[in-house]
Design an enzyme around this catalytic site. Structure first.
Site, PDB file in Angstrom:
ATOM      1  N   CYS A 130       0.559  -0.899  -0.122  1.00 10.71           N
ATOM      2  CA  CYS A 130       0.016  -0.251  -0.146  1.00 10.71           C
ATOM      3  C   CYS A 130       0.728   0.818   0.034  1.00 10.71           C
ATOM      4  CB  CYS A 130      -0.842  -0.354   1.427  1.00 10.71           C
ATOM      5  SG  CYS A 130      -2.133   1.193   1.566  1.00 10.71           S
ATOM      6  N   CYS A 215      -1.223   7.915   7.660  1.00 16.51           N
ATOM      7  CA  CYS A 215      -2.558   7.583   7.094  1.00 16.51           C
ATOM      8  C   CYS A 215      -3.435   6.983   8.097  1.00 16.51           C
ATOM      9  CB  CYS A 215      -2.155   6.502   6.030  1.00 16.51           C
ATOM     10  SG  CYS A 215      -1.863   7.096   4.494  1.00 16.51           S
ATOM     11  N   CYS A 218      -3.644   2.523   8.989  1.00 15.21           N
ATOM     12  CA  CYS A 218      -2.947   3.182   9.826  1.00 15.21           C
ATOM     13  C   CYS A 218      -2.112   3.512  11.300  1.00 15.21           C
ATOM     14  CB  CYS A 218      -1.933   2.284   9.040  1.00 15.21           C
ATOM     15  SG  CYS A 218      -1.805   1.194   7.400  1.00 15.21           S
ATOM     16  N   CYS A 241       7.632   3.051   5.821  1.00 12.68           N
ATOM     17  CA  CYS A 241       6.679   3.241   4.649  1.00 12.68           C
ATOM     18  C   CYS A 241       7.637   3.113   3.379  1.00 12.68           C
ATOM     19  CB  CYS A 241       5.826   4.874   4.600  1.00 12.68           C
ATOM     20  SG  CYS A 241       6.999   6.057   4.568  1.00 12.68           S
TER      21      CYS A 241
END
Length: 249
Positions: A130, A215, A218, A241
């Site tokens: 993602c 985000c 998360c 990330c």
């Protein structure tokens, strides 16, 4: 003989080697963060350096410093489609307050999302994938025209950042782009003092227990005594990330 200004002793070339990054790190070491920015935002790097900002809990400090030197420095925000509404509202309000003139919201490629995350739920079973779709790829496209970036990372934020250099070669760029961390040595007390001294607005989620904000799916609140980044990707063996390889985001 007049004392050399940091900008006068820095040899900036189109792209950089590890040796050049180490030399620049040594030359800038010990300078206050605003002086580091002044030394790097100028004629030699005009149009070639950008600030990558999450508009998170501490982002206003570096954004304010950069705006004080040059409000036209490009500011890159990864609009993943998964942010808290509070973050998007804070981004817009802070950009207006600071007078930023080149705020760029980077969005994922629609074809990529359709092919790999059509339901928008990849974060729940493959957070790395993602992040790759929604952060890494959009940023890589946007940075193609830049030779250096500013990052708001600090050494105190997590154990993975304890040895963070002031200047480094961006590990995500094989061509030798620089990544500069002007607030590397700043602690929470210094950040709070800067917010107060310049009357900067705080991210609305910070008071709710979110010292590190990514985000929405998360990011969770952090309990007293936990690492400031403990709420990021909670429950997953994941600490970054991908846009800051090897040390967290």
């Amino acid at each position: 003989m007049a004392e050399a200004h940091p900008r006068d002793v820095i040899d900036i070339s189109p792209r950089f080697t590890a040796a050049q990054a180490a030399d620049l790190d040594a030359r800038l070491a010990g300078l206050p963060a605003p002086d580091v920015l002044t030394a790097l935002i100028g004629e030699r790097l005009a149009g070639r350096i950008a600030l990558v900002s999450s508009f998170g809990a501490e982002a206003a400090v570096l954004l304010h410093m950069v705006a004080a030197v040059d409000r036209s420095v490009p500011v890159l925000f990864l609009d993943t489609g998964k942010h808290f509404p509070e973050t998007l509202a804070y981004r817009d309000a802070l950009a207006a307050t600071l007078g930023l003139t080149d705020l760029r919201s980077l969005t994922p490629d629609r074809a990529d999302l359709a092919a790999r995350d059509a339901q928008g739920e990849r974060w729940s079973y493959d957070p790395d994938g993602c992040c790759d779709l929604r952060k890494v790829r959009p940023l890589a496209r946007a940075l193609a025209g830049f030779d250096a970036t500013f990052s708001g990372r600090k050494a105190f934020q997590a154990g993975t950042r304890a040895a963070l250099p002031l200047v480094e070669i961006d590990p995500s760029d094989t061509a030798g782009r620089l990544k500069i961390n002007p607030l590397r040595d700043w602690g929470k007390a210094e950040l709070d003092a800067y917010f107060e001294a310049h009357a900067l607005p705080r991210h609305p989620l910070e008071a709710a227990g979110y010292p590190s904000i990514g985000c929405a799916p998360c990011t969770s609140a952090v309990a007293e005594g936990e690492d400031a980044r403990a709420g990021r990707w909670r429950g997953f063996a994941k600490v970054e990330c991908g846009i800051h390889l090897g040390d967290g985001v």
